[in-house]
Scaffold this motif. Sequence first.
Motif, PDB file in Angstrom:
ATOM      1  N   ALA A 112     -33.689 -14.197  59.941  1.00 32.27           N
ATOM      2  CA  ALA A 112     -33.634 -14.024  58.855  1.00 32.27           C
ATOM      3  C   ALA A 112     -33.333 -14.827  58.390  1.00 32.27           C
ATOM      4  CB  ALA A 112     -32.642 -12.921  58.038  1.00 32.27           C
ATOM      5  N   GLY A 113     -32.646 -15.527  58.444  1.00 31.94           N
ATOM      6  CA  GLY A 113     -32.671 -17.024  57.685  1.00 31.94           C
ATOM      7  C   GLY A 113     -33.756 -17.970  58.533  1.00 31.94           C
ATOM      8  N   LYS A 114     -34.807 -17.452  59.403  1.00 33.47           N
ATOM      9  CA  LYS A 114     -35.843 -18.791  59.486  1.00 33.47           C
ATOM     10  C   LYS A 114     -36.573 -18.237  58.878  1.00 33.47           C
ATOM     11  CE  LYS A 114     -38.609 -19.826  63.246  1.00 33.47           C
ATOM     12  NZ  LYS A 114     -38.399 -20.046  64.628  1.00 33.47           N
ATOM     13  N   ALA A 115     -37.218 -16.902  58.677  1.00 32.19           N
ATOM     14  CA  ALA A 115     -37.962 -16.361  57.726  1.00 32.19           C
ATOM     15  C   ALA A 115     -38.162 -16.972  56.340  1.00 32.19           C
ATOM     16  CB  ALA A 115     -38.024 -14.753  57.829  1.00 32.19           C
ATOM     17  N   VAL A 116     -36.986 -16.624  56.119  1.00 33.21           N
ATOM     18  CA  VAL A 116     -36.680 -16.486  54.608  1.00 33.21           C
ATOM     19  C   VAL A 116     -36.621 -18.151  53.728  1.00 33.21           C
ATOM     20  CG1 VAL A 116     -36.087 -14.550  53.682  1.00 33.21           C
ATOM     21  CG2 VAL A 116     -34.433 -16.357  54.168  1.00 33.21           C
ATOM     22  N   GLY A 117     -36.636 -19.517  55.161  1.00 34.98           N
ATOM     23  CA  GLY A 117     -36.190 -20.702  55.144  1.00 34.98           C
ATOM     24  C   GLY A 117     -34.851 -20.789  54.618  1.00 34.98           C
ATOM     25  N   ASN A 118     -33.761 -20.095  54.951  1.00 37.66           N
ATOM     26  CA  ASN A 118     -32.834 -20.338  54.842  1.00 37.66           C
ATOM     27  C   ASN A 118     -31.921 -21.375  56.054  1.00 37.66           C
ATOM     28  OD1 ASN A 118     -29.437 -20.466  54.529  1.00 37.66           O
ATOM     29  ND2 ASN A 118     -29.699 -18.980  53.077  1.00 37.66           N
ATOM     30  N   GLU A 119     -31.920 -22.056  56.070  1.00 36.60           N
ATOM     31  CA  GLU A 119     -31.410 -22.881  57.146  1.00 36.60           C
ATOM     32  C   GLU A 119     -29.836 -22.739  57.097  1.00 36.60           C
ATOM     33  OE1 GLU A 119     -31.394 -24.812  60.906  1.00 36.60           O
ATOM     34  OE2 GLU A 119     -32.906 -25.139  59.513  1.00 36.60           O
ATOM     35  N   ARG A 120     -28.697 -22.263  56.597  1.00 39.91           N
ATOM     36  CA  ARG A 120     -27.824 -22.041  56.372  1.00 39.91           C
ATOM     37  C   ARG A 120     -27.334 -21.032  57.294  1.00 39.91           C
ATOM     38  NH1 ARG A 120     -23.215 -20.852  52.516  1.00 39.91           N
ATOM     39  NH2 ARG A 120     -21.292 -20.287  53.761  1.00 39.91           N
ATOM     40  N   LEU A 121     -28.445 -19.668  56.512  1.00 39.83           N
ATOM     41  CA  LEU A 121     -28.388 -18.968  57.551  1.00 39.83           C
ATOM     42  C   LEU A 121     -28.670 -18.276  58.980  1.00 39.83           C
ATOM     43  CD1 LEU A 121     -27.541 -15.273  56.769  1.00 39.83           C
ATOM     44  CD2 LEU A 121     -30.029 -15.161  56.075  1.00 39.83           C
ATOM     45  N   ARG A 122     -29.533 -19.330  59.058  1.00 42.48           N
ATOM     46  CA  ARG A 122     -29.984 -19.196  60.833  1.00 42.48           C
ATOM     47  C   ARG A 122     -28.583 -20.252  61.398  1.00 42.48           C
ATOM     48  NH1 ARG A 122     -32.105 -22.313  63.789  1.00 42.48           N
ATOM     49  NH2 ARG A 122     -31.418 -24.822  62.824  1.00 42.48           N
ATOM     50  N   ALA A 123     -28.599 -20.720  60.805  1.00 40.49           N
ATOM     51  CA  ALA A 123     -27.078 -21.888  62.029  1.00 40.49           C
ATOM     52  C   ALA A 123     -25.952 -20.905  61.798  1.00 40.49           C
ATOM     53  CB  ALA A 123     -26.583 -23.313  60.600  1.00 40.49           C
TER      54      ALA A 123
END
Length: 65
Positions: A21-32
Motif C-alpha cells: 500500500a505504501g509503495k502504491a500511494v508513494g508513502n515511503e514511511r508506510l512502506r518502511a
Amino acid sequence: MNKDQVEGRLDEAKGKIKSVAGKAVGNERLRAEGQADQLSGKAQKNYGDGKEKLKDVAERAIDKL
C-alpha cells in the motif's frame, strides 16, 4: 502450531499489505513500516518454529525412556 507461529505469520501478512500500500500511494514511511512489520513477524514465526522443534525433540526423547 503455536501462538507465536500464528501471530508471526499474521504480522508478516499485515506488513506485506502495508508495504504494498505504501509503495502504491508513494508513502515511503508506510512502506518502511510494512517492511519492519514483516521482519518482526518473520522473527516471531521463526521463534515459534524453534519452540515446536524443541517440543518435538523433547517428546521423542521422553518416548525413548
